[in-house]
Design a protein around this motif. Structure first.
Motif, PDB file in Angstrom:
ATOM      1  N   LEU A 108       9.399  15.493  -1.635  1.00 44.98           N
ATOM      2  CA  LEU A 108       8.533  15.850  -0.520  1.00 44.98           C
ATOM      3  C   LEU A 108       7.068  15.709  -0.915  1.00 44.98           C
ATOM      4  O   LEU A 108       6.248  15.188  -0.148  1.00 44.98           O
ATOM      5  N   HIS A 109       6.741  16.154  -2.120  1.00 49.08           N
ATOM      6  CA  HIS A 109       5.373  16.021  -2.608  1.00 49.08           C
ATOM      7  C   HIS A 109       4.963  14.554  -2.692  1.00 49.08           C
ATOM      8  O   HIS A 109       3.876  14.166  -2.250  1.00 49.08           O
ATOM      9  N   ALA A 110       5.828  13.716  -3.255  1.00 56.01           N
ATOM     10  CA  ALA A 110       5.525  12.290  -3.394  1.00 56.01           C
ATOM     11  C   ALA A 110       5.375  11.633  -2.026  1.00 56.01           C
ATOM     12  O   ALA A 110       4.516  10.758  -1.838  1.00 56.01           O
ATOM     13  N   PHE A 111       6.209  12.035  -1.073  1.00 45.38           N
ATOM     14  CA  PHE A 111       6.117  11.490   0.281  1.00 45.38           C
ATOM     15  C   PHE A 111       4.757  11.796   0.901  1.00 45.38           C
ATOM     16  O   PHE A 111       4.108  10.905   1.470  1.00 45.38           O
ATOM     17  N   THR A 112       4.308  13.040   0.794  1.00 42.29           N
ATOM     18  CA  THR A 112       3.015  13.404   1.396  1.00 42.29           C
ATOM     19  C   THR A 112       1.866  12.703   0.692  1.00 42.29           C
ATOM     20  O   THR A 112       0.852  12.390   1.331  1.00 42.29           O
ATOM     21  N   GLU A 113       1.992  12.458  -0.614  1.00 46.61           N
ATOM     22  CA  GLU A 113       0.948  11.728  -1.334  1.00 46.61           C
ATOM     23  C   GLU A 113       0.701  10.355  -0.722  1.00 46.61           C
ATOM     24  O   GLU A 113      -0.431   9.860  -0.730  1.00 46.61           O
ATOM     25  N   GLY A 114       1.759   9.739  -0.231  1.00 48.99           N
ATOM     26  CA  GLY A 114       1.631   8.389   0.292  1.00 48.99           C
ATOM     27  C   GLY A 114       0.995   8.295   1.664  1.00 48.99           C
ATOM     28  O   GLY A 114       0.500   7.227   2.047  1.00 48.99           O
ATOM     29  N   LEU A 115       0.984   9.398   2.423  1.00 47.96           N
ATOM     30  CA  LEU A 115       0.528   9.343   3.818  1.00 47.96           C
ATOM     31  C   LEU A 115      -0.916   8.863   3.991  1.00 47.96           C
ATOM     32  O   LEU A 115      -1.189   8.073   4.900  1.00 47.96           O
ATOM     33  N   PRO A 116      -1.881   9.318   3.155  1.00 48.77           N
ATOM     34  CA  PRO A 116      -3.268   8.901   3.405  1.00 48.77           C
ATOM     35  C   PRO A 116      -3.673   7.599   2.723  1.00 48.77           C
ATOM     36  O   PRO A 116      -4.818   7.170   2.872  1.00 48.77           O
ATOM     37  N   ILE A 117      -2.769   6.958   1.980  1.00 49.32           N
ATOM     38  CA  ILE A 117      -3.170   5.801   1.181  1.00 49.32           C
ATOM     39  C   ILE A 117      -3.706   4.667   2.047  1.00 49.32           C
ATOM     40  O   ILE A 117      -4.702   4.017   1.701  1.00 49.32           O
ATOM     41  N   SER A 119      -5.388   4.523   4.690  1.00 50.55           N
ATOM     42  CA  SER A 119      -6.733   4.658   5.252  1.00 50.55           C
ATOM     43  C   SER A 119      -7.794   4.896   4.180  1.00 50.55           C
ATOM     44  O   SER A 119      -8.983   4.981   4.492  1.00 50.55           O
ATOM     45  N   ALA A 120      -7.367   5.016   2.921  1.00 55.54           N
ATOM     46  CA  ALA A 120      -8.305   5.251   1.831  1.00 55.54           C
ATOM     47  C   ALA A 120      -8.576   3.939   1.101  1.00 55.54           C
ATOM     48  O   ALA A 120      -7.907   2.928   1.321  1.00 55.54           O
ATOM     49  N   ASN A 121      -9.547   3.965   0.195  1.00 51.14           N
ATOM     50  CA  ASN A 121      -9.776   2.765  -0.595  1.00 51.14           C
ATOM     51  C   ASN A 121      -8.799   2.732  -1.770  1.00 51.14           C
ATOM     52  O   ASN A 121      -7.969   3.625  -1.940  1.00 51.14           O
ATOM     53  N   ASP A 122      -8.918   1.715  -2.590  1.00 51.17           N
ATOM     54  CA  ASP A 122      -7.944   1.522  -3.661  1.00 51.17           C
ATOM     55  C   ASP A 122      -7.979   2.622  -4.716  1.00 51.17           C
ATOM     56  O   ASP A 122      -7.025   2.768  -5.481  1.00 51.17           O
ATOM     57  N   ASN A 123      -9.063   3.389  -4.773  1.00 50.55           N
ATOM     58  CA  ASN A 123      -9.145   4.443  -5.782  1.00 50.55           C
ATOM     59  C   ASN A 123      -8.038   5.477  -5.618  1.00 50.55           C
ATOM     60  O   ASN A 123      -7.481   5.973  -6.602  1.00 50.55           O
ATOM     61  N   LEU A 124      -7.705   5.823  -4.366  1.00 50.07           N
ATOM     62  CA  LEU A 124      -6.637   6.798  -4.146  1.00 50.07           C
ATOM     63  C   LEU A 124      -5.302   6.234  -4.596  1.00 50.07           C
ATOM     64  O   LEU A 124      -4.508   6.934  -5.237  1.00 50.07           O
ATOM     65  N   LEU A 125      -5.049   4.971  -4.277  1.00 49.74           N
ATOM     66  CA  LEU A 125      -3.810   4.337  -4.724  1.00 49.74           C
ATOM     67  C   LEU A 125      -3.683   4.406  -6.234  1.00 49.74           C
ATOM     68  O   LEU A 125      -2.646   4.829  -6.762  1.00 49.74           O
ATOM     69  N   TRP A 126      -4.744   4.033  -6.942  1.00 49.84           N
ATOM     70  CA  TRP A 126      -4.671   4.018  -8.404  1.00 49.84           C
ATOM     71  C   TRP A 126      -4.640   5.424  -8.992  1.00 49.84           C
ATOM     72  O   TRP A 126      -4.038   5.654 -10.051  1.00 49.84           O
ATOM     73  N   ALA A 127      -5.291   6.378  -8.325  1.00 49.84           N
ATOM     74  CA  ALA A 127      -5.222   7.765  -8.794  1.00 49.84           C
ATOM     75  C   ALA A 127      -3.787   8.273  -8.744  1.00 49.84           C
ATOM     76  O   ALA A 127      -3.308   8.940  -9.670  1.00 49.84           O
ATOM     77  N   ILE A 128      -3.074   7.954  -7.654  1.00 50.37           N
ATOM     78  CA  ILE A 128      -1.682   8.367  -7.529  1.00 50.37           C
ATOM     79  C   ILE A 128      -0.808   7.635  -8.536  1.00 50.37           C
ATOM     80  O   ILE A 128       0.088   8.215  -9.155  1.00 50.37           O
ATOM     81  N   VAL A 129      -1.076   6.341  -8.729  1.00 45.68           N
ATOM     82  CA  VAL A 129      -0.311   5.550  -9.697  1.00 45.68           C
ATOM     83  C   VAL A 129      -0.459   6.133 -11.100  1.00 45.68           C
ATOM     84  O   VAL A 129       0.533   6.361 -11.820  1.00 45.68           O
ATOM     85  N   VAL A 130      -1.698   6.394 -11.502  1.00 47.59           N
ATOM     86  CA  VAL A 130      -1.939   6.938 -12.843  1.00 47.59           C
ATOM     87  C   VAL A 130      -1.337   8.323 -12.986  1.00 47.59           C
ATOM     88  O   VAL A 130      -0.847   8.702 -14.054  1.00 47.59           O
TER      89      VAL A 130
END
Length: 229
Positions: A108-117, A119-130
């Motif tokens: 559930l936590h991982a699912f919610t992490e993906g919701l705003p990606i 509309s955000a810039n690539d920094n959020l994607l990489w922050a979640i990846v790291v």
């Protein structure tokens, strides 16, 4: 491509455990770096983005309440996941019992992490990846020490790895989620604030200043500042 990156981050953490057996210190430093990166993206990008499109004072108040609710939601999830989101798994080993509460909470936590990606810039994607790499390392280590089979361990990791891409996809395509994008993002900001601050500010061993951890945190913050656009 972003979907594959999110999936690969989790699987990469699992492979590290099997073939490289990463040092606990390196895992902690990577976790600290990811927490700083995630916190910086939240403060420097997500918060301004949520508030920049609103001039109504009542709306500001509502978004603030949603951020606080997000913090509370994550606190509840952690009562089931035992803190795995920020690098701690405190469960009793039992090879005959699969930790379904841990699985459900983290998914559930991982699912919610993906919701705003989307509309955000690539920094959020990489922050979640790291952030996912050290979490996957810690989870894989826990499962193997608990004498789960490698097949069961990687099945868990694979399903877990699909949750953020699923949230990403729905955030990108679902009209209802897009309509309430700012409210949902405010909730996720609360989740991110809770996780990242616990990673960064939990007590160090013997309450001593840790230069290595501080350096990892500083690197995460500086990287966000200089790459955010």
């Amino acid at each position: 491509m972003n979907y594959l990156i999110l999936i690969g981050a989790v699987l990469l953490g699992g492979v590290f455990v099997l073939y490289k057996k990463p040092n606990k210190l390196y895992t902690r430093l990577l976790l600290a770096f990811s927490g700083a990166y995630l916190l910086s993206v939240t403060v420097l990008h997500l918060l301004p983005e949520v508030y920049s499109h609103n001039e109504d004072e009542h709306r500001f108040h509502t978004l603030g309440i949603l951020i606080l609710i997000g913090i509370l939601i994550q606190s509840i999830l952690e009562s089931f996941s035992k803190g795995a989101e920020h690098g701690h798994v405190h469960l009793h080993s039992n090879s005959n019992t699969f930790p379904w509460l841990l699985f459900t909470s983290l998914s559930l936590h991982a699912f919610t992490e993906g919701l705003p990606i989307h509309s955000a810039n690539d920094n959020l994607l990489w922050a979640i990846v790291v952030h996912k790499i050290p979490i996957a390392i810690i989870l894989t280590t826990f499962f193997l020490h608990s004498e789960f089979s490698k097949v069961k361990t990687f099945l868990f990791l694979f399903i877990f790895s699909l949750m953020s891409p699923l949230g990403y996809y729905l955030g990108e395509t679902n009209n209802w989620i897009q309509q309430y994008h700012q409210e949902i993002t405010a909730l996720i900001i609360g989740v991110f604030l809770h996780i990242s601050t616990i990673i960064l500010f939990e007590s160090s061993e013997n309450h001593k200043f840790n230069l290595q951890k501080f350096s990892a945190i500083l690197l995460g913050i500086l990287l966000t500042i200089f790459t955010l656009h």
